[in-house]
Scaffold this active site. Sequence first.
Site, PDB file in Angstrom:
ATOM      1  N   CYS A   1       0.830  -1.206   0.000  1.00 47.33           N
ATOM      2  CA  CYS A   1       0.000   0.000   0.000  1.00 47.33           C
ATOM      3  C   CYS A   1       0.868   1.261   0.000  1.00 47.33           C
ATOM      4  O   CYS A   1       1.545   1.547  -0.968  1.00 47.33           O
ATOM      5  CB  CYS A   1      -0.966  -0.054   1.184  1.00 47.33           C
ATOM      6  SG  CYS A   1      -2.230   1.223   1.200  1.00 47.33           S
ATOM      7  N   HIS A   2       0.886   2.023   1.090  1.00 51.64           N
ATOM      8  CA  HIS A   2       1.736   3.208   1.218  1.00 51.64           C
ATOM      9  C   HIS A   2       3.110   2.849   1.777  1.00 51.64           C
ATOM     10  O   HIS A   2       3.987   3.716   1.858  1.00 51.64           O
ATOM     11  CB  HIS A   2       1.072   4.246   2.135  1.00 51.64           C
ATOM     12  CG  HIS A   2      -0.079   4.960   1.513  1.00 51.64           C
ATOM     13  ND1 HIS A   2      -1.314   4.371   1.352  1.00 51.64           N
ATOM     14  CD2 HIS A   2      -0.194   6.210   1.010  1.00 51.64           C
ATOM     15  CE1 HIS A   2      -2.144   5.230   0.791  1.00 51.64           C
ATOM     16  NE2 HIS A   2      -1.482   6.364   0.570  1.00 51.64           N
TER      17      HIS A   2
END
Length: 186
Positions: free
Chosen positions: A111-112
């Site tokens: 994800c991030h």
Amino acid sequence: MSALTGKRILILATHGFEQSELDVPHAALQKAGATVDIVSPEAGEIKGWQNKDWGRSVAVDRTLDQVRAEDYDAIVLPGGQMNPDTLRGNDKALGLIKSFFDQGKVVAAVCHGPWLLIDTGIAKGRKVTSYKTIKQDLINAGASWQDAEVVTDKGIVTSRKPDDLPAFVAKIIEEVQEGRHDRKAA
């Protein structure tokens, strides 16, 4: 014997980690036989983020000051916006991630989480994926961003979002089983 018996994996997180992006790999890697430690800059508990609000707290097994990359086979970097954004400002966290990379060990980010690959210099010249909102950050850092469920580049495992976690964990297991990865300069 399980796939990861005798292997040790470190999950690096702080407050604001995406709940499923810590919980799912933690449970699945333990089920595969690995010893999995949740490591954070702070002792005690760290609180997750789930959907649009705070999630559950999880116990921290060790603090950054208590761990060394030499003692583990892989590092997992959960996402969520707050978690990697906070960790990227922590020199000890960045140093630990870079140590895993420099030793040819598996570095996995979802994800991030790949933001941390930018700040450590790992992203440059590597094939990666991530959550769509940090795609341009990775491209600007010199990475070759791909829109795929999971992307692997010599032991660097990246994934886009919580829906991709089963494939992400399967690839982490495969890469840990392969052992050290030779990483010539990108």
